[in-house]
Scaffold this motif. Structure first.
Motif, PDB file in Angstrom:
ATOM      1  N   ALA A  60       0.814  -1.221   0.000  1.00 51.47           N
ATOM      2  CA  ALA A  60       0.000   0.000   0.000  1.00 51.47           C
ATOM      3  C   ALA A  60       0.842   1.262   0.000  1.00 51.47           C
ATOM      4  CB  ALA A  60      -0.923  -0.006   1.214  1.00 51.47           C
ATOM      5  N   THR A  61       2.052   1.168   0.499  1.00 52.18           N
ATOM      6  CA  THR A  61       2.873   2.371   0.599  1.00 52.18           C
ATOM      7  C   THR A  61       3.986   2.409  -0.437  1.00 52.18           C
ATOM      8  OG1 THR A  61       4.236   1.292   2.289  1.00 52.18           O
ATOM      9  CG2 THR A  61       2.439   2.672   3.060  1.00 52.18           C
ATOM     10  N   ALA A  62       4.101   1.371  -1.245  1.00 52.74           N
ATOM     11  CA  ALA A  62       5.133   1.362  -2.277  1.00 52.74           C
ATOM     12  C   ALA A  62       4.738   2.318  -3.407  1.00 52.74           C
ATOM     13  CB  ALA A  62       5.328  -0.039  -2.823  1.00 52.74           C
ATOM     14  N   ARG A  63       5.697   2.597  -4.233  1.00 50.86           N
ATOM     15  CA  ARG A  63       5.356   3.376  -5.444  1.00 50.86           C
ATOM     16  C   ARG A  63       4.536   2.459  -6.337  1.00 50.86           C
ATOM     17  NH1 ARG A  63       7.629   4.306 -10.590  1.00 50.86           N
ATOM     18  NH2 ARG A  63       9.471   3.046 -10.164  1.00 50.86           N
ATOM     19  N   ILE A  64       3.256   2.718  -6.427  1.00 51.26           N
ATOM     20  CA  ILE A  64       2.379   1.754  -7.075  1.00 51.26           C
ATOM     21  C   ILE A  64       2.301   1.937  -8.584  1.00 51.26           C
ATOM     22  CG2 ILE A  64       0.974   1.276  -5.057  1.00 51.26           C
ATOM     23  CD1 ILE A  64      -1.007   3.312  -5.922  1.00 51.26           C
ATOM     24  N   ASP A  65       2.655   3.101  -9.037  1.00 55.04           N
ATOM     25  CA  ASP A  65       2.559   3.325 -10.477  1.00 55.04           C
ATOM     26  C   ASP A  65       3.928   3.330 -11.124  1.00 55.04           C
ATOM     27  OD1 ASP A  65      -0.119   3.419 -10.616  1.00 55.04           O
ATOM     28  OD2 ASP A  65      -0.265   5.600 -10.521  1.00 55.04           O
ATOM     29  N   GLY A  66       4.165   2.370 -11.971  1.00 62.32           N
ATOM     30  CA  GLY A  66       5.295   2.480 -12.867  1.00 62.32           C
ATOM     31  C   GLY A  66       4.798   3.238 -14.076  1.00 62.32           C
TER      32      GLY A  66
ATOM     33  N   GLU B 127     -11.155   3.808   9.353  1.00 63.87           N
ATOM     34  CA  GLU B 127     -10.371   5.012   9.078  1.00 63.87           C
ATOM     35  C   GLU B 127      -9.061   4.988   9.846  1.00 63.87           C
ATOM     36  OE1 GLU B 127     -13.027   8.155  10.044  1.00 63.87           O
ATOM     37  OE2 GLU B 127     -13.894   8.232   8.030  1.00 63.87           O
ATOM     38  N   ALA B 128      -9.123   4.547  11.102  1.00 64.45           N
ATOM     39  CA  ALA B 128      -7.902   4.514  11.913  1.00 64.45           C
ATOM     40  C   ALA B 128      -6.913   3.490  11.355  1.00 64.45           C
ATOM     41  CB  ALA B 128      -8.266   4.176  13.356  1.00 64.45           C
ATOM     42  N   GLN B 129      -7.414   2.329  10.968  1.00 72.15           N
ATOM     43  CA  GLN B 129      -6.522   1.311  10.405  1.00 72.15           C
ATOM     44  C   GLN B 129      -5.897   1.808   9.105  1.00 72.15           C
ATOM     45  OE1 GLN B 129      -9.516  -1.767  10.213  1.00 72.15           O
ATOM     46  NE2 GLN B 129      -8.543  -2.949  11.862  1.00 72.15           N
ATOM     47  N   THR B 130      -6.709   2.435   8.277  1.00 68.34           N
ATOM     48  CA  THR B 130      -6.196   2.951   7.013  1.00 68.34           C
ATOM     49  C   THR B 130      -5.130   4.007   7.254  1.00 68.34           C
ATOM     50  OG1 THR B 130      -8.341   2.532   5.982  1.00 68.34           O
ATOM     51  CG2 THR B 130      -6.852   4.036   4.840  1.00 68.34           C
ATOM     52  N   ALA B 131      -5.412   4.893   8.192  1.00 67.98           N
ATOM     53  CA  ALA B 131      -4.441   5.941   8.513  1.00 67.98           C
ATOM     54  C   ALA B 131      -3.140   5.334   9.016  1.00 67.98           C
ATOM     55  CB  ALA B 131      -5.035   6.885   9.563  1.00 67.98           C
ATOM     56  N   ASP B 132      -3.267   4.322   9.843  1.00 65.14           N
ATOM     57  CA  ASP B 132      -2.075   3.693  10.404  1.00 65.14           C
ATOM     58  C   ASP B 132      -1.264   2.997   9.310  1.00 65.14           C
ATOM     59  OD1 ASP B 132      -0.435   2.713  12.632  1.00 65.14           O
ATOM     60  OD2 ASP B 132      -1.212   0.757  12.034  1.00 65.14           O
ATOM     61  N   GLU B 133      -1.954   2.294   8.454  1.00 64.18           N
ATOM     62  CA  GLU B 133      -1.229   1.536   7.426  1.00 64.18           C
ATOM     63  C   GLU B 133      -0.557   2.451   6.415  1.00 64.18           C
ATOM     64  OE1 GLU B 133      -2.811  -1.867   5.638  1.00 64.18           O
ATOM     65  OE2 GLU B 133      -3.672  -2.672   7.486  1.00 64.18           O
ATOM     66  N   LEU B 134      -1.184   3.578   6.147  1.00 63.85           N
ATOM     67  CA  LEU B 134      -0.614   4.481   5.141  1.00 63.85           C
ATOM     68  C   LEU B 134       0.282   5.540   5.767  1.00 63.85           C
ATOM     69  CD1 LEU B 134      -3.697   5.000   2.791  1.00 63.85           C
ATOM     70  CD2 LEU B 134      -1.757   3.463   2.491  1.00 63.85           C
TER      71      LEU B 134
ATOM     72  N   VAL C 155      -7.342  10.620   5.600  1.00 57.14           N
ATOM     73  CA  VAL C 155      -8.130   9.479   5.105  1.00 57.14           C
ATOM     74  C   VAL C 155      -9.531   9.950   4.728  1.00 57.14           C
ATOM     75  CG1 VAL C 155      -9.191   7.281   5.753  1.00 57.14           C
ATOM     76  CG2 VAL C 155      -6.815   7.758   6.385  1.00 57.14           C
ATOM     77  N   LYS C 156     -10.117  10.745   5.589  1.00 58.03           N
ATOM     78  CA  LYS C 156     -11.476  11.226   5.316  1.00 58.03           C
ATOM     79  C   LYS C 156     -11.513  12.040   4.015  1.00 58.03           C
ATOM     80  CE  LYS C 156     -12.862  11.730  10.198  1.00 58.03           C
ATOM     81  NZ  LYS C 156     -14.060  10.898  10.253  1.00 58.03           N
ATOM     82  N   SER C 157     -10.604  12.990   3.914  1.00 59.48           N
ATOM     83  CA  SER C 157     -10.666  13.882   2.758  1.00 59.48           C
ATOM     84  C   SER C 157     -10.298  13.145   1.472  1.00 59.48           C
ATOM     85  CB  SER C 157      -9.758  15.095   2.966  1.00 59.48           C
ATOM     86  OG  SER C 157      -8.414  14.686   3.128  1.00 59.48           O
TER      87      SER C 157
END
Lengths: 509, 198
Positions: B88-94, B152-159, B166-168
Motif C-alpha cells: 500500500a505504501t510502495a510506489r504503485i505506479d510504474g 479510518e484509523a486502520q487505514t491511517a495507520d497503514e498508510l 483518510v477522510k478527505s
C-alpha cells in the motif's frame, strides 16, 4: 459500524470480482525472497532482522566449508564483463543484466534467478553468523586490507538447492564491501564464485553504492553513448528526434491519420525488434524524479534540455523491453519503448536507440487549447443510426447493438464481414471541484459543449493485435460526458472515429 | 490484463484471507508457506492499487522480500498485514512498459451488452480502470478504506497519514469514482447519495 452507501457497496461488489493475478507462483516468489534475504543479510541493519535471517540461514545450510579459491587474478575471463562499483572492481559472468543498484541478474527460470550483488557491509555484521556453522576463509584481494569469503549450499526445501558465495572485502578506509553470488545450480555456482572472486580488486574511484535500505536513486545508464550510428534513419515526432537502423519498417499510420499523432513505430525486418515513440499527454503531471523501487530499478542518461529522463528495463520470456520516459523542461514529454531479444546484442541495440534521442523544435512548449491541431473528421454516412444517451446525440454505423455496462452506454459492432469488433462507450459524470480535463490532443468543436478534449492512442488487443482508441471528453458547466471509441488499429478506425466525433452534439440536459 | 486474472474469488475480502498456520521446520519453510498462501490475496490488493498485472507481481515480490527481512519480528504476528502495508505504501505506479502490458481489449473488459438497456452494477474492469485515474493518494485510501473495508484509523495507520487525510482523500476519491463510473448507471448524473448506517 460502517457508514456506507449503495455506491460503495457496488464498488465492493466489483472489487470482490477481481481475482488474484494469474501466473504468480507464491512458493517460487517466496523462495526468491528468501534467497535475496540471505544475500542481503550481511548488510542488514538491526539486531532483530539479523537474528531472524541468521536463524534461517543457520537452520538450512550445509556447511561445506569454503571451496579452494586461488589468489585474485587481474585477468578478466573470456566473455565476462568488468564493472567497478561500491569500492571494488570485478568481472561478471555472461548472461547477467544490470538490475537494481549493485545487482546483476540472470533470467528467471522456474522461480530461480542467478544474480551477483555488491553492497556495503559496514554495520559489523559477521560474514558467518553465530550458529551458522560457516567458516570464513581468507583470500587475497589486490588493494584490500583483508578479505574473507564463505560458501553455502542449501538443502532447505524452502529455498531449493542453490549456491551462495559471500565475499567481504575490508578496505583501508575501514569500509567493508560485500560481494554475493547466488546461483541456482550448486556446482556451477561454486565454479562461478571461484572465478569471480579471482577478478575482484579494490577500486577507490568506482561509484559509490547507496545503503541497502536507502531510497535508491536513478543511476547512470551503463553503456549509453549520445550518437546516431552511421547509416541509421533519423526521424522526429513532434519535438523529439530519434533514429533507428536502416532497413526497419516505419509505421507512421497513427500520425498519418492524425497529424499531431501520438505514436509512431518502427520494426526490424525480421520482426524481432520494435521501437515505438509516443508523445505523452499527461507529461505535465510527471514528477521531476520518481525514485525506483528495489524491485523496479531505473536509470537515467544525459539529455540536453530534459528535466525528466528515466529508463526502465524488463526482461521476460527471452525478450527485453526498455522504456525511456523523457520530458523537455517546461515542454512536452515522450515515452520511447524499445523491444528486443533478451541478448547482449539486443541490449546494445536498445542503448543505441536511446543514444539517438534529442529534443528539436516543437518540444519546448505544450500547446494551449487553441493551438492544438484540428481533429480531422469525415462526413457521417447517411445510413448511420442516430442514437442518444442522456443529453448526448451521436451516430453509429447501422446494425450496431446498443447496451449498457458499469453505468455506461455501449454500442458494439456486429459481425460485419472482414471487420474486427468495434465499440463506442459513453459515460457521464460531473467535473469534480471544477477541475476540467487539461487541454491535450486535438481541437474539435462539439455543439453544446463548453470544452472538448480529444485524444487518440492505442492499446493492446488480443494476441499481438493493437487497437486504435479515441476518446472525447465533453464538458458543459459541471457536467461531463466521455465518449470512447475502440477499433482495429491500422485500418480505417481513425476515419471511423472522426465520423463518430463529427456526429456528436450535446442537446438539452 | 484482467482477462489474465483467475476467475473471480466471489466475496473474498481482505479480512477473510487465508491465515497461515505454523508449518514447516525452519523459518524459511514457514515463510515460503506464508508466501504461497498469501500471494493470491496480496496480488489482488496490488492489482486493485495499480491496475497492471506485471506491476502487481513486482509489488508482491517486493512485499515478500521486505516481509522476509522482517520475519523475525512479524512472522509470529500478522505478516500479512505487514506485507499489505508494504504494497500500500510502495510506489504503485510504474509507467507503461509496452502497449501489450497495460491495456486490454475492450471486448475483454466489457461484459456482453445488455440488449434492453437495463443497468448493470459496476463491473470489475471498469472499477480497475477508474481506480487508475485517481491520484495515488486517493487510490490508496479508496482501496484500503472502502474496497477492503478497513477502518479510518486502520487505514491511517497503514498508510502513515492522519485520519483527517483518510477522510478527505476517501471522500474526494469516491466522488471522482462516481464521476468516472456514472454511478447511477442510467446515463444521468445524480447527486451523491447520502450515507446510511448499517
Amino acid at each position: 459500524m460502517t457508514i456506507q452507501d449503495d455506491f460503495v457497496a457496488e464498488l465492493q461488489h466489483a472489487a470482490g470480482q477481481v481475482g488474484p493475478v494469474a501466473g504468480l507462483d507464491g512458493s517460487a516468489m517466496g523462495r526468491r525472497a528468501v534467497r535475496r534475504g540471505r544475500a542481503r543479510r550481511g548488510a542488514l541493519a538491526g539486531a532483530a532482522a539479523l537474528a531472524a535471517v541468521g536463524a534461517v540461514v543457520g537452520a538450512g545450510l550445509l556447511t561445506d566449508g569454503p571451496a579452494a579459491i586461488s589468489p585474485a587474478a587481474s585477468d578478466v575471463p573470456e566473455g565476462w564483463t568488468p564493472v567497478a562499483v561500491g569500492g571494488v572492481r570485478l568481472a561478471l559472468p555472461p548472461g547477467l543484466e544490470p538490475g537494481a543498484d549493485g545487482v546483476w541478474e540472470g533470467t528467471q527460470d522456474e522461480g530461480r534467478q542467478d544474480f551477483v550483488q555488491v553492497q556495503p557491509a559496514d554495520d559489523g555484521t559477521p560474514l558467518a553468523p553465530p550458529g551458522s556453522g560457516l567458516t570464513p576463509a581468507a583470500v587475497d584481494v589486490p588493494g584490500a586490507e583483508s578479505a574473507q569469503y564463505v560458501t553455502e549450499t542449501s538443502d532447505d526445501p524452502a529455498v531449493a538447492q542453490d549456491f551462495t558465495g559471500t565475499l567481504h572485502v575490508h578496505l583501508g578506509s575501514g569500509a567493508v564491501v560485500q560481494v554475493v553470488v547466488v546461483w541456482g545450480e550448486a556446482d556451477e555456482g561454486e565454479d562461478t564464485f571461484a572465478e569471480l572472486v579471482g577478478t575482484v580488486s579494490v577500486d577507490d574511484d568506482s561509484p559509490a553504492l547507496p545503503a541497502p535500505d536507502a531510497v535508491p536513486e536513478l543511476q547512470p545508464l551503463a553503456g549509453y553513448v549520445r550518437e546516431v550510428p552511421d547509416g541509421w534513419r533519423e526521424a522526429e515526432l513532434t519535438g523529439l528526434g530519434y533514429a533507428f537502423p536502416a532497413g526497419w519498417l516505419e509505421d507512421r499510420s497513427p500520425a498519418g491519420v492524425f497529424p499531431a499523432g501520438s505514436t509512431v513505430r518502427a520494426t526490424s525486418a525480421d520482426g524481432a525488434s520494435r521501437l515505438s515513440v509516443t508523445r505523452a499527454a499527461d507529461s505535465a503531471g510527471w514528477p521531476a524524479s520518481i525514485a525506483p523501487s528495489s524491485s523496479h530499478p531505473a536509470s537515467t542518461f544525459p539529455l540536453d534540455g530534459a528535466d525528466v529522463v528515466q529508463v526502465e528495463t524488463r526482461t521476460a520470456d527471452r525478450a527485453r523491453t526498455v522504456t525511456a520516459k523523457v520530458r523537455r523542461e517546461g515542454g512536452r514529454g515522450y515515452l520511447v519503448t524499445v523491444e528486443t531479444p533478451g541478448t547482449a546484442a539486443g541490449r546494445t541495440l536498445a542503448l543505441q536507440v536511446l543514444g539517438t534521442l534529442g529534443f528539436v523544435a516543437g518540444s519546448e512548449e505544450v500547446p494551449g487549447p487553441d493551438e492544438l491541431p484540428q481533429l480531422p473528421t469525415a462526413a457521417v454516412p447517411r445510413d448511420w443510426t442516430e442514437a442518444r444517451s442522456g443529453g448526448l446525440r451521436l451516430s453509429v454505423p447501422p446494425a450496431w447493438t446498443a447496451g449498457s455496462t458499469a453505468g455506461a452506454a455501449v454500442w458494439t459492432s456486429g459481425p460485419e464481414a472482414g471487420r474486427a469488433q468495434e465499440t463506442v462507450r459513453v459515460s457521464r459524470g460531473t467535473v469534480v471541484d471544477g477541475v476540467a480535463p487539461a487541454p491535450s490532443g486535438y481541437r474539435h468543436d462539439v455543439p453544446g459543449a463548453d470544452r472538448v478534449v480529444v485524444e487518440v492512442g492505442e492499446r493492446a488487443g488480443r494476441g499481438d493485435a493493437v487497437q486504435f482508441v479515441g476518446t472525447v471528453e465533453l464538458s458543459r458547466g459541471d457536467q461531463m460526458v466521455v465518449v470512447e471509441y475502440a477499433g482495429p488499429q491500422g485500418g480505417d478506425a481513425g476515419e471511423r472515429f472522426g465520423m463518430i466525433v463529427r456526429s456528436l452534439a450535446l442537446t438539452g440536459g | 490484463m484482467t482477462s489474465d486474472c483467475a476467475p473471480a474469488l466471489l466475496g473474498e475480502r481482505d479480512d477473510e484471507r487465508v491465515r497461515v498456520v505454523a508449518a514447516g521446520s525452519t523459518p524459511a519453510e514457514r515463510f515460503t508457506a506464508f508466501a504461497a498462501a498469501s500471494t493470491p490475496a496480496l496480488s489482488r490488493i496490488a492489482y486493485l492499487l495499480c491496475g497492471d498485472r506485471h506491476r502487481a507481481g513486482d509489488l508482491v515480490q517486493l512485499a515478500l522480500e521486505r516481509t522476509y527481512l522482517a520475519w523475525g519480528r512479524v512472522g509470529d504476528g500478522d505478516p500479512f498485514a505487514y506485507a499489505r502495508r508494504v504494497i500500500a505504501t510502495a510506489r504503485i505506479d510504474g509507467w507503461r512498459r509496452t502497449r501489450r502490458d497495460v491495456l486490454s481489449d475492450p471486448a475483454d473488459l466489457h461484459p456482453a451488452p445488455v440488449p434492453d438497456g437495463t443497468r448493470t452494477v459496476v463491473d470489475r474492469d471498469a472499477l480497475v480502470r477508474a481506480l487508475r485515474r485517481l491520484p495515488e493518494a486517493q487510490r490508496r485510501v479508496v482501496v484500503l478504506r472502502h474496497l477492503l473495508d478497513r477502518s479510518e484509523a486502520q487505514t491511517a495507520d497503514e498508510l502513515g497519514i492522519s485520519v483527517g487525510a483518510v477522510k478527505s482523500s476517501g471522500s474526494r476519491g469516491l466522488a471522482r469514482l462516481r464521476q468516472l463510473l456514472g454511478a447511477d448507471g442510467t446515463g444521468e448524473t445524480t447527486p451523491a447519495r447520502k450515507g446510511t448506517v448499517r
